[in-house]
Design an enzyme around this catalytic site. Structure first.
Site, PDB file in Angstrom:
ATOM      1  N   HIS A  61       4.388  24.378  33.040  1.00  7.29           N
ATOM      2  CA  HIS A  61       4.620  24.879  31.681  1.00  7.29           C
ATOM      3  C   HIS A  61       6.114  25.005  31.371  1.00  7.29           C
ATOM      4  O   HIS A  61       6.956  24.444  32.067  1.00  7.29           O
ATOM      5  CB  HIS A  61       3.856  26.186  31.459  1.00  7.29           C
ATOM      6  CG  HIS A  61       2.418  26.087  31.875  1.00  7.29           C
ATOM      7  ND1 HIS A  61       1.482  25.362  31.168  1.00  7.29           N
ATOM      8  CD2 HIS A  61       1.760  26.586  32.962  1.00  7.29           C
ATOM      9  CE1 HIS A  61       0.308  25.428  31.786  1.00  7.29           C
ATOM     10  NE2 HIS A  61       0.454  26.158  32.879  1.00  7.29           N
ATOM     11  N   GLU A  98       3.526  32.847  33.053  1.00  8.82           N
ATOM     12  CA  GLU A  98       3.321  31.878  34.125  1.00  8.82           C
ATOM     13  C   GLU A  98       4.518  30.950  34.256  1.00  8.82           C
ATOM     14  O   GLU A  98       4.936  30.607  35.368  1.00  8.82           O
ATOM     15  CB  GLU A  98       2.053  31.062  33.874  1.00  8.82           C
ATOM     16  CG  GLU A  98       1.767  30.014  34.937  1.00  8.82           C
ATOM     17  CD  GLU A  98       0.570  29.128  34.616  1.00  8.82           C
ATOM     18  OE1 GLU A  98       0.282  28.222  35.420  1.00  8.82           O
ATOM     19  OE2 GLU A  98      -0.067  29.345  33.557  1.00  8.82           O
ATOM     20  N   HIS A 159       1.469  26.414  39.792  1.00  7.43           N
ATOM     21  CA  HIS A 159       0.831  27.105  38.678  1.00  7.43           C
ATOM     22  C   HIS A 159       0.274  28.448  39.135  1.00  7.43           C
ATOM     23  O   HIS A 159       0.293  28.785  40.318  1.00  7.43           O
ATOM     24  CB  HIS A 159      -0.308  26.254  38.108  1.00  7.43           C
ATOM     25  CG  HIS A 159       0.150  25.054  37.341  1.00  7.43           C
ATOM     26  ND1 HIS A 159       0.220  25.022  35.961  1.00  7.43           N
ATOM     27  CD2 HIS A 159       0.575  23.839  37.760  1.00  7.43           C
ATOM     28  CE1 HIS A 159       0.667  23.832  35.568  1.00  7.43           C
ATOM     29  NE2 HIS A 159       0.898  23.095  36.655  1.00  7.43           N
ATOM     30  N   GLU A 237      -2.753  26.616  42.321  1.00  8.99           N
ATOM     31  CA  GLU A 237      -2.943  27.812  41.491  1.00  8.99           C
ATOM     32  C   GLU A 237      -2.768  28.979  42.459  1.00  8.99           C
ATOM     33  O   GLU A 237      -3.660  29.292  43.249  1.00  8.99           O
ATOM     34  CB  GLU A 237      -4.329  27.817  40.850  1.00  8.99           C
ATOM     35  CG  GLU A 237      -4.584  26.672  39.881  1.00  8.99           C
ATOM     36  CD  GLU A 237      -3.948  26.905  38.507  1.00  8.99           C
ATOM     37  OE1 GLU A 237      -3.282  27.944  38.311  1.00  8.99           O
ATOM     38  OE2 GLU A 237      -4.130  26.035  37.627  1.00  8.99           O
TER      39      GLU A 237
END
Length: 273
Positions: A61, A98, A159, A237
């Site tokens: 992101h 995040e 992530h 993740e």
């Protein structure tokens, strides 16, 4: 697992993330003294075992994505199908993004990997509220042969999840599944990489996901960052930001350092096989 534990111990022995994974060689006098006493010394650990290797780090992101909805919603080729360029990512309930978490982990990893001799290529240059993207097709292509930058040996996309659920905690490592014409060349190596990263995270004290994957590893064919890669790649993740406990740890420098050290140990284990 022994190699991973050694790697983690080496990384954990450093006072800061600017001196990761290295060990100070014994002084000549100390070595001579030990030899004189008949003490058997362990073989020297290479100071820069990743010299000549290129690691691509993809911190997920970007802070500015939320201000560029039109651009990040534009479709791109994610591996034979279209998908949105990018997303805003999630955040803790306290508002820690995040995008910032992944950037902090990635920059710590970059310092550690450089100390181990690796060259590091980042898929974004900073963590700015003014910047957006890059799109997933670009992130997945950086480091590929012919892309114009140094060719990577491995890609790690970083992530954190944002799942609502009382018992939704833990990390999972996502590896690319079989997608003809896209992941055939990296699927097998990426599966080994996923296991190495999973084992390193467990050795670092993190527990596998309670809600996704099997033993901390998941397989997907819908992620452009993995599908567009021509070098072994996984997406991690690292936990669930919506869980109060995990989210609080992710927001701390100490927690970010722990995640970084574990990921570096996994990368090192795979690169030095």
């Amino acid at each position: 697992m022994t190699g991973l534990l050694v790697g983690l111990l080496l990384l954990a022995g450093c006072a800061t993330d600017t001196d990761p994974g290295g060990t100070s060689p014994a002084s000549p006098s100390a070595t001579s003294s030990a030899s004189a006493r008949g003490v058997e010394l362990s073989p020297a650990v290479p100071a820069r075992p990743l010299t000549g290797m290129v690691v691509v780090l993809d911190p997920g992101h970007q802070l500015g994505n939320g201000h560029h909805g039109g651009e990040i919603n534009d479709p791109v080729d994610a591996g034979g199908f279209e998908k949105a360029c990018n997303t805003t990512g999630t955040a803790t309930d306290a508002g820690f993004p995040e995008a910032t978490f992944t950037w902090e982990v990635a920059t710590r990893m970059r310092s550690m990997l450089r100390r181990l001799g690796a060259r590091v290529v980042m898929t974004r240059d900073g963590n700015s509220d003014e910047e957006w993207g890059p799109c997933v097709d670009v992130r997945g292509s950086i480091g590929n042969p012919g892309e114009g930058r140094p060719v990577g040996d491995v890609r790690i996309s970083i992530h954190a999840d944002g799942v609502r659920g009382d018992a939704a905690t833990g990390f999972h490592v996502i590896r690319p599944g079989g997608l003809d014409g896209w992941t055939d060349d990296i699927e097998a190596d990426s599966a080994v990489l996923a296991d190495d990263v999973r084992d390193a995270l467990v050795a670092g004290g993190w527990h596998p996901s309670t809600y996704r994957g099997v033993d901390g590893v998941d397989v997907r064919t819908d992620l452009g960052t993995l599908n567009r890669s021509d070098i072994p790649a996984v997406m991690v993740e690292l936990g669930n930001m919506r869980d109060a406990g995990e989210g609080a740890v992710m927001a701390t420098s100490a927690g970010q350092g722990r995640y970084a050290r574990a990921l570096v140990a996994g990368v090192r284990a795979w690169l030095t096989r």
